[in-house]
Motif scaffolding. Structure first.
Motif, PDB file in Angstrom:
ATOM      1  N   HIS A   1       0.823  -1.213   0.000  1.00  0.00           N
ATOM      2  CA  HIS A   1       0.000   0.000   0.000  1.00  0.00           C
ATOM      3  C   HIS A   1       0.857   1.263   0.000  1.00  0.00           C
ATOM      4  N   LYS A   2       2.139   1.122   0.245  1.00  0.00           N
ATOM      5  CA  LYS A   2       3.007   2.291   0.422  1.00  0.00           C
ATOM      6  C   LYS A   2       3.376   3.015  -0.872  1.00  0.00           C
ATOM      7  N   PRO A   3       3.746   2.338  -1.969  1.00  0.00           N
ATOM      8  CA  PRO A   3       4.252   3.060  -3.152  1.00  0.00           C
ATOM      9  C   PRO A   3       3.262   4.075  -3.713  1.00  0.00           C
ATOM     10  N   LYS A   4       3.806   5.095  -4.328  1.00  0.00           N
ATOM     11  CA  LYS A   4       2.966   6.159  -4.877  1.00  0.00           C
ATOM     12  C   LYS A   4       2.139   5.680  -6.059  1.00  0.00           C
ATOM     13  N   GLY A   5       2.624   4.675  -6.773  1.00  0.00           N
ATOM     14  CA  GLY A   5       1.912   4.198  -7.947  1.00  0.00           C
ATOM     15  C   GLY A   5       1.011   3.004  -7.693  1.00  0.00           C
ATOM     16  N   MET A   6       0.610   2.786  -6.445  1.00  0.00           N
ATOM     17  CA  MET A   6      -0.172   1.583  -6.140  1.00  0.00           C
ATOM     18  C   MET A   6      -1.598   1.639  -6.705  1.00  0.00           C
ATOM     19  N   GLN A   7      -2.037   2.802  -7.217  1.00  0.00           N
ATOM     20  CA  GLN A   7      -3.377   2.870  -7.792  1.00  0.00           C
ATOM     21  C   GLN A   7      -3.552   1.872  -8.935  1.00  0.00           C
ATOM     22  N   VAL A   8      -2.455   1.589  -9.654  1.00  0.00           N
ATOM     23  CA  VAL A   8      -2.539   0.719 -10.825  1.00  0.00           C
ATOM     24  C   VAL A   8      -2.901  -0.711 -10.428  1.00  0.00           C
ATOM     25  N   TYR A   9      -2.401  -1.189  -9.307  1.00  0.00           N
ATOM     26  CA  TYR A   9      -2.650  -2.579  -8.902  1.00  0.00           C
ATOM     27  C   TYR A   9      -3.519  -2.673  -7.646  1.00  0.00           C
TER      28      TYR A   9
ATOM     29  N   LYS B   1      -1.146   3.030   8.804  1.00  0.00           N
ATOM     30  CA  LYS B   1       0.277   3.379   8.898  1.00  0.00           C
ATOM     31  C   LYS B   1       0.783   3.981   7.593  1.00  0.00           C
ATOM     32  N   TYR B   2       0.333   3.446   6.447  1.00  0.00           N
ATOM     33  CA  TYR B   2       0.813   3.911   5.148  1.00  0.00           C
ATOM     34  C   TYR B   2      -0.147   4.907   4.500  1.00  0.00           C
ATOM     35  N   TRP B   3      -0.950   5.573   5.310  1.00  0.00           N
ATOM     36  CA  TRP B   3      -1.934   6.504   4.759  1.00  0.00           C
ATOM     37  C   TRP B   3      -1.236   7.666   4.055  1.00  0.00           C
ATOM     38  N   PRO B   4      -1.664   8.009   2.837  1.00  0.00           N
ATOM     39  CA  PRO B   4      -1.005   9.091   2.092  1.00  0.00           C
ATOM     40  C   PRO B   4      -1.304  10.458   2.699  1.00  0.00           C
ATOM     41  N   ILE B   5      -0.401  11.391   2.471  1.00  0.00           N
ATOM     42  CA  ILE B   5      -0.551  12.742   3.017  1.00  0.00           C
ATOM     43  C   ILE B   5      -1.084  13.710   1.964  1.00  0.00           C
ATOM     44  N   THR B   6      -0.563  13.603   0.750  1.00  0.00           N
ATOM     45  CA  THR B   6      -0.948  14.562  -0.296  1.00  0.00           C
ATOM     46  C   THR B   6      -1.569  13.901  -1.522  1.00  0.00           C
ATOM     47  N   ASN B   7      -1.755  12.598  -1.529  1.00  0.00           N
ATOM     48  CA  ASN B   7      -2.290  11.891  -2.694  1.00  0.00           C
ATOM     49  C   ASN B   7      -3.780  11.611  -2.464  1.00  0.00           C
ATOM     50  N   CYS B   8      -4.620  12.466  -3.027  1.00  0.00           N
ATOM     51  CA  CYS B   8      -6.060  12.354  -2.787  1.00  0.00           C
ATOM     52  C   CYS B   8      -6.665  11.106  -3.432  1.00  0.00           C
ATOM     53  N   GLN B   9      -6.122  10.693  -4.581  1.00  0.00           N
ATOM     54  CA  GLN B   9      -6.634   9.489  -5.235  1.00  0.00           C
ATOM     55  C   GLN B   9      -6.413   8.258  -4.353  1.00  0.00           C
ATOM     56  N   LYS B  10      -5.240   8.167  -3.758  1.00  0.00           N
ATOM     57  CA  LYS B  10      -4.976   7.038  -2.859  1.00  0.00           C
ATOM     58  C   LYS B  10      -5.885   7.085  -1.636  1.00  0.00           C
ATOM     59  N   GLU B  11      -6.154   8.276  -1.130  1.00  0.00           N
ATOM     60  CA  GLU B  11      -7.034   8.389   0.033  1.00  0.00           C
ATOM     61  C   GLU B  11      -8.423   7.836  -0.269  1.00  0.00           C
ATOM     62  N   VAL B  12      -8.954   8.173  -1.441  1.00  0.00           N
ATOM     63  CA  VAL B  12     -10.275   7.667  -1.820  1.00  0.00           C
ATOM     64  C   VAL B  12     -10.260   6.140  -1.894  1.00  0.00           C
TER      65      VAL B  12
END
Length: 442
Positions: A259-267, A295-306
């Motif tokens: 869940h940590k990487p910035k590009g995890m939206q793809v998978y 723990k791995y909640w994003p700070i500035t990535n709104c897409q990941k938050e959703v």
């Protein structure tokens, strides 16, 4: 007496199948069988020679070859695939050895580096810029041949040609930018996993290493993480309960950190499926996953938050209800921070979770601890959020909270007012102190 002389009807069949006639008929039959056998052997030999000739031609690869030669190679591969489809007998070592050499020479090739960084990956697969492999027209047939060989060849024969080095080379191909190749590779890799059971621990470990390297050791995007997770989804589905410690370790140390990487939206879709399989098998594992996501909640990535909010909502539905009391405060605190987000999509998605009955059941397990957090979040939105739709949704949730526990809501609201008043007094006191310091400095 006639019977003794051999003239009775009972003995007449002896004359029909007499030793005089039987050798001629027997010799003719054996001769025919020998001829048929020789013709069949010749036919099989010619078929084998044809296969070997085609395999030999297709074993040499040249990226700079002309289009006409590429078309000819493709026709040869189609011919080879057609022969393999119609074969009745299993392939022997005479064919398998050069065939695997041909497969290796075509498949195992240098791949260009990823063309996107993890930062630039978008949420939707349709938005990703594809980078098709120029040699795909013949690679597709090579993968079809490979899949058929794995399916119809015996385990003993496959073991001779598929070893650890071969599997590692296959795993490297998941870095291909071509979605079509990764899909075919996924099918072949999973078929090998299903058939060659003695390689399963090694294949699981090598996939572990790919995931961990991607999460902790590189910033480059790995195009094949989603396909590897799809393979894992079928593997996890076959795990027996209770789960082994090895499999729980994989969930805690590999899947959750993904869940940590910035590009995890793809998978994320494949990752969510793998995680949900674990929680469905042992609901108490939901606590590990939920705390890991927080723990791995994003700070500035709104897409990941959703995406994370949606995943948490699904986990609350499957987690062991006995864990509700422990998870209520950290989970509701994070949801409240999200509904206070200035991004309207994040705020609305966080407010929509209160349409889920399981969230209300979890809230009922720890109302005294959670209500102050929720009331503060509701009032903050109503007083200062810029979005009209967010304010309307907040009003709806506030009404449900008041209906659930009107006295407790009023009590929390009063405490909030007292806290805000004390904060204003403290702020005024600090200003007075600074004014005195400034006046003394003049």
């Amino acid at each position: 007496m006639s019977g003794l002389n051999g003239n009775s009807p009972r003995n007449s069949p002896r004359k029909t199948f007499s030793p005089k006639n039987s050798p001629r008929k027997t010799n003719t039959t054996l001769k025919q069988l020998l001829l048929d056998s020789r013709n069949m052997t010749n036919f099989l030999d010619s078929e084998t020679e044809e296969m070997l000739s085609v395999i030999s031609y297709c074993s040499f690869t040249d990226p700079q070859e002309s289009p006409s030669l590429q078309d000819l190679k493709r026709l040869k591969l189609i011919q080879l695939l057609s022969i393999i489809k119609t074969l009745i007998r299993p392939l022997d070592d005479q064919v398998l050895s050069p065939l695997f050499i041909m497969l290796s020479s075509n498949l195992f090739r240098p791949l260009p580096p990823p063309i996107h960084s993890a930062v630039s990956v978008l949420l939707d697969d349709d938005d990703l810029i594809s980078n098709p492999t120029p040699s795909w027209p013949h690679l597709q047939i090579v993968y079809d041949i490979f899949l058929r060989i794995v399916s119809r060849t015996s385990v003993e024969s496959l073991r001779i040609y598929i070893d650890h080095a071969f599997l590692l080379s296959l795993l490297t191909l998941f870095q291909s930018e071509d979605q079509r190749e990764r899909d075919n590779l996924k099918n072949v890799f999973h078929r090998i996993y299903s058939k060659l059971t003695f390689y399963r621990p090694f294949m699981r470990k090598t996939m572990h290493d790919v995931f961990l390297h991607y999460v902790f050791e590189t910033d480059q995007r790995h195009p094949g993480i989603g396909e590897l997770l799809e393979i894992w989804g079928t593997i996890i589905n076959g795990f027996s309960v209770p789960l082994k410690e090895e499999h729980k370790f994989f969930l805690n140390r590999v899947l959750v950190p993904l869940h940590k990487p910035k590009g995890m939206q793809v998978y994320h879709r494949q990752l969510t499926y793998c995680v949900s399989q674990f929680v469905q098998k042992e609901p108490e594992l939901g606590e590990v996953v939920i705390r890991g996501i927080l723990k791995y909640w994003p700070i500035t990535n709104c897409q990941k938050e959703v995406l994370f909010i949606g995943e948490l909502e699904e986990l609350v539905e499957t987690v062991d209800p006995q864990l509700y009391k422990e998870l209520a405060l950290p989970l509701c605190t994070k949801i409240t921070k999200c509904l206070n987000s200035w991004n309207s999509q994040v705020a609305e998605r966080a407010l929509y979770v209160w349409n889920n009955e399981q969230f209300w059941k979890m809230l009922s397990q720890a109302m005294e601890e959670v209500f102050p957090v929720l009331v503060e979040g509701m009032e903050k939105n109503l007083q200062g959020h810029w979005s009209k739709s967010v304010k309307e949704l907040t009003e709806n949730v506030k009404g449900m909270l008041e209906a659930l526990a009107p006295f407790l809501y009023s009590k929390c609201l009063l405490q909030l007012e007292i806290q805000e008043a004390s904060e204003r007094i403290e702020e005024m006191r600090r200003k007075e102190i600074w004014e005195k310091i400034e006046n003394a400095a003049m």
